[in-house]
Scaffold this active site. Structure first.
Site, PDB file in Angstrom:
ATOM      1  N   ASP A  13       0.592  -1.210  -0.034  1.00  9.21           N
ATOM      2  CA  ASP A  13       0.066   0.109   0.056  1.00  9.21           C
ATOM      3  C   ASP A  13       0.914   1.049   0.078  1.00  9.21           C
ATOM      4  OD1 ASP A  13      -2.457  -1.477   0.308  1.00  9.21           O
ATOM      5  OD2 ASP A  13      -2.374  -1.211   2.431  1.00  9.21           O
ATOM      6  N   ASP A 164     -12.564 -14.538   5.653  1.00  9.29           N
ATOM      7  CA  ASP A 164     -12.848 -13.049   5.550  1.00  9.29           C
ATOM      8  C   ASP A 164     -13.230 -12.574   4.225  1.00  9.29           C
ATOM      9  OD1 ASP A 164     -12.792 -10.533   6.134  1.00  9.29           O
ATOM     10  OD2 ASP A 164     -11.191 -10.319   7.445  1.00  9.29           O
ATOM     11  N   ASN A 166     -13.330  -9.776   3.088  1.00  7.62           N
ATOM     12  CA  ASN A 166     -12.567  -8.488   2.831  1.00  7.62           C
ATOM     13  C   ASN A 166     -13.004  -7.856   1.420  1.00  7.62           C
ATOM     14  OD1 ASN A 166     -10.315  -6.786   3.844  1.00  7.62           O
ATOM     15  ND2 ASN A 166      -9.820  -8.774   4.811  1.00  7.62           N
ATOM     16  N   ARG A 168     -13.371  -5.428  -1.546  1.00 11.19           N
ATOM     17  CA  ARG A 168     -12.825  -4.287  -2.242  1.00 11.19           C
ATOM     18  C   ARG A 168     -13.600  -4.361  -3.690  1.00 11.19           C
ATOM     19  NH1 ARG A 168     -11.283  -3.665   2.187  1.00 11.19           N
ATOM     20  NH2 ARG A 168      -9.102  -3.664   2.774  1.00 11.19           N
ATOM     21  N   GLU A 198     -19.888  -5.376   4.710  1.00 14.60           N
ATOM     22  CA  GLU A 198     -19.958  -6.588   4.356  1.00 14.60           C
ATOM     23  C   GLU A 198     -21.373  -7.395   4.524  1.00 14.60           C
ATOM     24  OE1 GLU A 198     -15.146  -7.370   3.992  1.00 14.60           O
ATOM     25  OE2 GLU A 198     -16.432  -8.132   5.551  1.00 14.60           O
ATOM     26  N   ASP A 253      -5.862   4.986  13.249  1.00 15.88           N
ATOM     27  CA  ASP A 253      -5.909   4.411  11.944  1.00 15.88           C
ATOM     28  C   ASP A 253      -6.282   2.702  11.997  1.00 15.88           C
ATOM     29  OD1 ASP A 253      -5.646   3.119   9.160  1.00 15.88           O
ATOM     30  OD2 ASP A 253      -3.283   3.620   9.130  1.00 15.88           O
ATOM     31  N   GLY A 256      -5.976  -2.580   9.255  1.00 15.25           N
ATOM     32  CA  GLY A 256      -5.395  -4.042   9.991  1.00 15.25           C
ATOM     33  C   GLY A 256      -5.968  -4.463  11.032  1.00 15.25           C
ATOM     34  N   ALA A 257      -7.065  -3.636  11.594  1.00 16.38           N
ATOM     35  CA  ALA A 257      -7.756  -3.878  12.909  1.00 16.38           C
ATOM     36  C   ALA A 257      -8.558  -5.559  12.606  1.00 16.38           C
ATOM     37  CB  ALA A 257      -8.431  -2.962  13.289  1.00 16.38           C
ATOM     38  N   GLY A 258      -9.135  -5.413  11.536  1.00 21.19           N
ATOM     39  CA  GLY A 258      -9.878  -6.700  11.166  1.00 21.19           C
ATOM     40  C   GLY A 258      -8.778  -8.144  11.091  1.00 21.19           C
ATOM     41  N   ASP A 259      -7.771  -8.060  10.390  1.00 21.32           N
ATOM     42  CA  ASP A 259      -6.638  -8.728  10.232  1.00 21.32           C
ATOM     43  C   ASP A 259      -6.274  -9.167  11.603  1.00 21.32           C
ATOM     44  OD1 ASP A 259      -7.445  -8.202   7.598  1.00 21.32           O
ATOM     45  OD2 ASP A 259      -5.846  -6.930   7.261  1.00 21.32           O
ATOM     46  N   GLY A 301      -0.815   2.139   9.873  1.00 21.37           N
ATOM     47  CA  GLY A 301      -0.419   1.218   9.100  1.00 21.37           C
ATOM     48  C   GLY A 301      -1.067  -0.117   9.731  1.00 21.37           C
TER      49      GLY A 301
HETATM   50  P1  ATP Z   1     -10.276  -3.099   8.516  1.00 17.49           P
HETATM   51  O1  ATP Z   1     -10.398  -1.618   8.949  1.00 17.49           O
HETATM   52  O2  ATP Z   1      -9.126  -3.771   8.837  1.00 17.49           O
HETATM   53  O3  ATP Z   1     -10.962  -3.496   7.336  1.00 17.49           O
HETATM   54  P2  ATP Z   1     -12.632  -4.471   9.917  1.00 17.49           P
HETATM   55  O4  ATP Z   1     -13.628  -3.546   9.128  1.00 17.49           O
HETATM   56  O5  ATP Z   1     -12.578  -5.678   9.304  1.00 17.49           O
HETATM   57  O6  ATP Z   1     -11.002  -3.935   9.814  1.00 17.49           O
HETATM   58  P3  ATP Z   1     -13.277  -3.572  12.426  1.00 17.49           P
HETATM   59  O7  ATP Z   1     -14.655  -3.954  12.778  1.00 17.49           O
HETATM   60  O8  ATP Z   1     -12.946  -2.210  11.864  1.00 17.49           O
HETATM   61  O9  ATP Z   1     -12.609  -4.715  11.264  1.00 17.49           O
HETATM   62  O10 ATP Z   1     -12.125  -4.076  13.245  1.00 17.49           O
HETATM   63  C1  ATP Z   1     -12.114  -5.300  13.805  1.00 17.49           C
HETATM   64  C2  ATP Z   1     -12.118  -5.445  15.471  1.00 17.49           C
HETATM   65  O11 ATP Z   1     -11.075  -4.604  15.858  1.00 17.49           O
HETATM   66  C3  ATP Z   1     -13.417  -4.857  16.065  1.00 17.49           C
HETATM   67  O12 ATP Z   1     -14.225  -5.828  16.085  1.00 17.49           O
HETATM   68  C4  ATP Z   1     -13.055  -4.477  17.375  1.00 17.49           C
HETATM   69  O13 ATP Z   1     -12.846  -5.668  18.326  1.00 17.49           O
HETATM   70  C5  ATP Z   1     -11.713  -3.865  17.221  1.00 17.49           C
HETATM   71  N1  ATP Z   1     -11.544  -2.445  16.755  1.00 17.49           N
HETATM   72  C6  ATP Z   1     -11.441  -1.864  15.553  1.00 17.49           C
HETATM   73  N2  ATP Z   1     -11.580  -0.370  15.889  1.00 17.49           N
HETATM   74  C7  ATP Z   1     -11.577  -0.431  17.283  1.00 17.49           C
HETATM   75  C8  ATP Z   1     -11.572   0.846  18.088  1.00 17.49           C
HETATM   76  N3  ATP Z   1     -11.609   2.099  17.418  1.00 17.49           N
HETATM   77  N4  ATP Z   1     -11.709   0.547  19.449  1.00 17.49           N
HETATM   78  C9  ATP Z   1     -11.680  -0.734  19.615  1.00 17.49           C
HETATM   79  N5  ATP Z   1     -11.822  -1.751  19.230  1.00 17.49           N
HETATM   80  C10 ATP Z   1     -11.590  -1.452  17.738  1.00 17.49           C
END
Ligand code: ATP
Length: 319
Positions: A13, A164, A166, A168, A198, A253, A256-259, A301
């Site tokens: 990225d 997952d 994901n 796009r 999704e 940011d 990667g939170a979902g990952d 990141g």
């Molecule tokens: P991505 O942004 O990587 O595409 P996603 O949409 O698949 O992510 P999110 O729901 O954004 O997934 O985040 C995955 C998990 O991370 C959430 O279920 C939650 O547990 C945690 N999380 C994400 N953002 C936050 C936040 N701002 N505060 C607390 N927990 C968070």
């Protein structure tokens, strides 16, 4: 027997050095290695789990850089192959002022799309306790066939399949094609994780309610998850369901939170597969995964933000 094999794309990225600008306005970009399946493998390894990534990179400086990043992070790269004739995929990504992410992909075709079934490391796939994948590898042949074959090999050898999607949208020829191809492998999965976006895309209903989520449930599923950003997530199994709140953090940011969430949950599941049948254990694993996602959202990141076990336990203890 605790190996998580993650299959699909790894790419770079390019992210603007300034936040809140459009791609056209960005004065400069920094390289940020990514690709959801690669992030998941690194998330598992960062926590001390066993992980491998399977996919194709360009036989170029970027491709070799990405393979080195896998190894430096303790991810087995023996199922990574290189294409001499195609480049490593690139994506320019920006967070617009309205908070929406904007993607511009360079895949014409990129090396990841050219993986063939013959190039799969079958021995590694057969050792997977969990085989994880997304939907980007389903978009174009020959990678699509390689993906389907890899699922078959892993499942036959006894792996749990984790999906997952994901989404796009920009990578698909149409929304309809995206929906039908994403759902074409729905029934094979054991574990599925979707985001709110999704859920709406796949069901056509903009409501995170149990009867909407259940439209995505299949009798063969072991676990269905809907992640809800700072609200944590909802989980569904045959015998029980519930929701688990996340931890309060300062969001910087969410990339990667979902990952991080998926990788950490898979690591817990391969360590103790009975978590899928035991509501208390499952909720503990999901709490841990929420903490991983939360920490990842506090830093810029994807890969640099993925937490170690120490960081996760610290957040959980201080909550
Ligand atoms: P991505 O942004 O990587 O595409 P996603 O949409 O698949 O992510 P999110 O729901 O954004 O997934 O985040 C995955 C998990 O991370 C959430 O279920 C939650 O547990 C945690 N999380 C994400 N953002 C936050 C936040 N701002 N505060 C607390 N927990 C968070």
């Amino acid at each position: 027997g605790e190996l998580v094999v993650s299959f699909g794309e790894m790419l770079i990225d390019f992210v603007p050095t300034l936040a809140g600008v459009s791609l056209a306005e960005a004065p400069a970009f920094v390289k940020a290695p990514g690709g959801a399946p690669a992030n998941v493998a690194i998330a598992v390894a960062r926590l001390g789990g066993k992980a491998a990534f399977a996919g194709k990179l360009g036989d170029d400086e970027f491709g070799r850089m990405l393979a080195a990043i896998l190894r430096e992070n303790g991810v087995d790269d023996s199922a990574v192959v290189f294409d001499a004739g195609a480049r490593t995929a690139l994506a320019f990504v920006t967070l617009r002022a309205d908070g929406e992410r904007e993607f511009m992909f360079y895949r014409n075709p990129s090396a990841d799309m050219l993986l063939t079934a013959d190039e799969l490391n079958v021995d590694l796939l057969k050792r997977a306790a969990v085989f994880h994948y997304g939907s980007i590898s389903l978009i174009a042949e020959p990678c699509r066939s390689a993906h389907l074959r890899a699922m078959e090999v892993a499942k036959e050898a006894g792996a749990l399949l984790s999906y997952d999607p994901n989404l796009r949208e920009a990578l698909w020829p149409s929304r309809e094609e995206a929906r039908s191809k994403i759902l074409s492998i729905w029934d094979q999965a054991d574990i599925v994780k979707v985001s709110e976006v999704e859920l709406e895309f796949l069901t056509g209903i903009n409501l995170v309610e149990d009867d909407v989520v259940m439209k995505l449930w299949r009798p063969t599923f072991k676990l269905l998850l809907v992640t809800l950003g700072d609200q944590g997530c909802k989980y569904y199994t045959t015998d029980f369901r519930g929701s688990v709140p996340s931890y309060k953090v300062e969001q910087v940011d969410t990339t990667g939170a979902g990952d991080a969430f998926v990788g950490s949950l898979l690591k817990k599941i391969v360590q103790d597969p009975s978590s899928l049948q035991d509501q208390k254990k499952l909720e503990e694993a999901i709490k841990f995964a929420n903490a991983c996602g939360a920490i990842t959202a506090t830093k810029k990141g994807a890969i640099p933000s993925l937490p170690t076990e120490t960081e996760v336990l610290r957040l959980m203890e201080n909550a």
